[in-house]
Design an enzyme around this catalytic site. Structure first.
Site, short mmCIF file in Angstrom:
data_model
loop_
_atom_site.label_atom_id
_atom_site.label_comp_id
_atom_site.label_asym_id
_atom_site.label_seq_id
_atom_site.Cartn_x
_atom_site.Cartn_y
_atom_site.Cartn_z
N ARG A 272 0.76 -1.15 -0.14
CA ARG A 272 0.00 0.05 0.04
C ARG A 272 0.95 1.24 0.02
O ARG A 272 1.91 1.34 0.77
CB ARG A 272 -1.01 0.15 1.22
CG ARG A 272 -1.72 1.37 1.21
CD ARG A 272 -2.60 1.39 2.46
NE ARG A 272 -1.66 1.45 3.81
CZ ARG A 272 -1.18 2.58 4.07
NH1 ARG A 272 -1.47 3.67 3.46
NH2 ARG A 272 -0.48 2.49 5.28
N VAL A 273 0.42 2.18 -0.78
CA VAL A 273 0.75 3.62 -0.57
C VAL A 273 -0.17 4.56 -0.45
O VAL A 273 -1.32 4.25 -0.88
CB VAL A 273 1.43 3.91 -1.77
CG1 VAL A 273 2.96 3.31 -1.86
CG2 VAL A 273 0.98 3.70 -3.28
N SER A 274 0.13 5.66 0.11
CA SER A 274 -1.11 6.43 0.48
C SER A 274 -1.61 7.46 -0.51
O SER A 274 -2.82 7.75 -0.56
CB SER A 274 -0.48 7.58 1.56
OG SER A 274 -0.19 7.00 2.60
N THR A 275 -0.99 7.66 -1.62
CA THR A 275 -1.44 8.53 -2.57
C THR A 275 -1.07 7.86 -4.30
O THR A 275 -0.01 6.97 -4.20
CB THR A 275 -0.84 9.79 -2.81
OG1 THR A 275 0.56 9.73 -3.21
CG2 THR A 275 -1.09 10.44 -1.45
N GLN B 271 2.87 7.84 -5.36
CA GLN B 271 3.52 7.11 -4.76
C GLN B 271 3.86 5.80 -5.58
O GLN B 271 2.78 5.57 -6.21
CB GLN B 271 3.52 6.88 -3.21
CG GLN B 271 3.57 8.24 -2.51
CD GLN B 271 3.01 8.07 -0.81
OE1 GLN B 271 2.22 7.29 -0.53
NE2 GLN B 271 4.15 8.40 -0.12
#
Length: 199
Positions: A7-10, A13
Site C-alpha cells: 500500500r501507498v497513500s497516494t 507514490q
C-alpha cells in the site's frame, strides 16, 4: 498459502519497492494485492478482497506493519482480528519483524512490545494535548479549533432565522455549512429574557 499486501497513500507514490520485496519472498503476482489509498481506513478495495480470500492457515505478508493501518493501535487491531480467524501476519523489513505464525514465542513477544509502544503513543498524545490546553488557557485562548462564528455572528444568524430566512442562505452568508450553523446554535442557546423584561 501466503498473500502479499502492498500500500501507498497516494496515486503519486510508487509501489514497486514493496512489490519486488513480496515477489522475492516467493509470492506470485496473482496473490499480491495492492492499494493506493490512505491507511486511515481498513475499507480499502484490495485489502478487503484479500481478506475475503484468506482462510485459516494462510498468512498475509507485508514489507512493513504500517502498510496494514494508519497507526500502531490500528495495526494491532488488524493482527488481533486476523489471529482470531486463524490467519497469520508477517512483515519483512520492520526493525522488530512480526510473524504470528512463529511458534517459538518470539511472535508473542514482538506483538506484546508493539502493544506497549502503542500504549505509550496514546499516553504521550494525551499528555501533549493536555499541555496544549493548559498553555492556551494560561494565555487566555480558547483551546481547540478556532470558532467559525463569533458570538455577534451567531446572534445575527439567530435573528435572521427568526425572520424566516432559509437556514441554507444564512449559513452561506456566514461561510459555514448548515450543519455547522445548527451545531453552534445548539451549543449556545438563545438567552432567555430576564424577569424584569417579562413584567
Amino acid at each position: 498459502m501466503d498473500f502479499g499486501y502492498a500500500r501507498v497513500s497516494t496515486t503519486h507514490q510508487d509501489l514497486e519497492r514493496q512489490l519486488v520485496a513480496l515477489a522475492e519472498h516467493g509470492i506470485t503476482e496473482d496473490r499480491i494485492y495492492a492499494d493506493k489509498k490512505t491507511g486511515a481506513t481498513v475499507d480499502r478495495p484490495k485489502f478487503q478482497e484479500m481478506l475475503g480470500y484468506a482462510r485459516p492457515g494462510d498468512t498475509i505478508v507485508a514489507t512493513n506493519l504500517d502498510r496494514l493501518g494508519r497507526n500502531l493501535r490500528e495495526c494491532l487491531n488488524v493482527i488481533h482480528d486476523l489471529t482470531e480467524r486463524g490467519v497469520g501476519v508477517k512483515t519483512l523489513r520492520d526493525p522488530l519483524p512480526i510473524d504470528t505464525t512463529d511458534t517459538s514465542g518470539m511472535a508473542e513477544i514482538s506483538v506484546a512490545m508493539l502493544a506497549l509502544f502503542a500504549h505509550m503513543e496514546r499516553v504521550f498524545m494525551r499528555e501533549r494535548a493536555a499541555h496544549a490546553r493548559e498553555v492556551a488557557a494560561a494565555q487566555g485562548k480558547q483551546p481547540g479549533r478556532p470558532r467559525k462564528l463569533s458570538a455577534a455572528q451567531l446572534a445575527a444568524a439567530r435573528a435572521a432565522l427568526r425572520e424566516d430566512q432559509p437556514a441554507a442562505q444564512v449559513a452561506e452568508a456566514f461561510g459555514v455549512s448548515r450543519a455547522t450553523l445548527y451545531r453552534y446554535l445548539a451549543e449556545a442557546p438563545a438567552a432567555q429574557p430576564s424577569a424584569a423584561n417579562t413584567e
